[in-house]
Design an enzyme around this catalytic site. Structure first.
Site, PDB file in Angstrom:
ATOM      1  CG  HIS A   1     -39.556  25.151  -1.169  1.00  0.00           C
ATOM      2  ND1 HIS A   1     -38.323  24.847  -1.702  1.00  0.00           N
ATOM      3  CD2 HIS A   1     -40.061  23.974  -0.729  1.00  0.00           C
ATOM      4  CE1 HIS A   1     -38.097  23.540  -1.596  1.00  0.00           C
ATOM      5  NE2 HIS A   1     -39.141  22.982  -0.992  1.00  0.00           N
TER       6      HIS A   1
ATOM      7  N   GLY B   1     -46.226  18.108  -0.749  1.00  0.00           N
ATOM      8  CA  GLY B   1     -46.274  19.536  -1.005  1.00  0.00           C
ATOM      9  C   GLY B   1     -45.323  19.912  -2.127  1.00  0.00           C
TER      10      GLY B   1
ATOM     11  CG  HIS C   1     -40.614  21.492   3.365  1.00  0.00           C
ATOM     12  ND1 HIS C   1     -39.527  20.687   3.622  1.00  0.00           N
ATOM     13  CD2 HIS C   1     -40.673  21.630   2.005  1.00  0.00           C
ATOM     14  CE1 HIS C   1     -38.950  20.372   2.459  1.00  0.00           C
ATOM     15  NE2 HIS C   1     -39.624  20.924   1.475  1.00  0.00           N
ATOM     16  CD  GLU C   2     -43.880  22.245   0.105  1.00  0.00           C
ATOM     17  OE1 GLU C   2     -43.348  22.887  -0.805  1.00  0.00           O
ATOM     18  OE2 GLU C   2     -43.573  21.069   0.364  1.00  0.00           O
TER      19      GLU C   2
ATOM     20  CD  GLN D   1     -40.276  21.986  -4.210  1.00  0.00           C
ATOM     21  OE1 GLN D   1     -41.378  22.127  -3.704  1.00  0.00           O
ATOM     22  NE2 GLN D   1     -39.538  20.909  -4.031  1.00  0.00           N
TER      23      GLN D   1
ATOM     24  CB  CYS E   1     -37.084  18.629  -0.217  1.00  0.00           C
ATOM     25  SG  CYS E   1     -37.473  19.978  -1.353  1.00  0.00           S
ATOM     26  CG  LEU E   2     -41.411  16.207  -4.101  1.00  0.00           C
ATOM     27  CD1 LEU E   2     -42.662  16.661  -4.829  1.00  0.00           C
ATOM     28  CD2 LEU E   2     -41.267  14.693  -4.171  1.00  0.00           C
TER      29      LEU E   2
HETATM   30 ZN    ZN Z   1     -39.280  21.039  -0.531  1.00  0.00          ZN
END
Ligand code: ZN
Length: 161
Positions: free
Chosen positions: A134, A46, A130-131, A51, A88-89
């Site tokens: 953000h 995701g 999670h997304e 991000q 998380c990226l």
């Molecule tokens: Zn993330």
């Protein structure tokens, strides 16, 4: 198609409250395509617009069943519980234990601004939570139980550092 730079923890853009999308312009379509490319390139499940430095309520998710595009998403129902590791990226190489609902029902708009609802369990439920976090400037480390750990999962990246 383009890969965008993923913003890392410490970048203030990750802490912003994102704005609703009022209209899907050509720029938004390009952004969404780039977000999907960037997510796949980084082997993520995701990615949220902040991000890649864009403060808009857009996320993309793919838990293995193809890309899901969520514009102005909201969680409608959440129940059950799952406890597991999350990464998380924007925090490459790290992970932590986070408690999430095991099932969520969410609504969003697609690229044609058609409303839809989606239900997910386990990984999809976790990814949606999670997304969507953000978009409110919330990171999993804010919800984490215990310490941040090193992860064997390292997104492929040829970033400096
Ligand atoms: Zn993330």
């Amino acid at each position: 198609m383009a890969i965008r730079k993923i913003r890392e923890f410490g970048d203030s853009v990750l802490r912003k409250e994102c704005k609703e999308v009022k209209e899907v312009t050509g720029r938004i379509r390009t952004l969404v395509e780039d977000m999907i490319d960037t997510m796949y390139e980084a082997n993520g499940v995701g990615l949220a617009a902040p991000q890649v430095g864009v403060i808009k309520r857009i996320v993309v998710i793919d838990v293995g069943d193809g890309p899901i595009i969520m514009i102005n998403p909201k969680i409608l129902e959440a129940d059950g519980e799952q406890y597991g590791t999350e990464g998380c990226l924007s925090l490459a190489g790290k992970m932590g234990y986070v408690r999430r609902p095991n099932h969520v029902k969410a609504c969003a708009y697609d690229l044609d601004m058609n409303y839809y609802e989606i239900e997910g369990e386990e990984l999809l439920a976790r990814a949606i939570c999670h997304e969507l976090d953000h978009l409110d400037g919330v990171l999993y480390i804010d919800r984490m139980e215990g310490d941040l750990m090193d992860s064997n999962f390292t997104p492929e990246s040829d970033d400096e550092e």
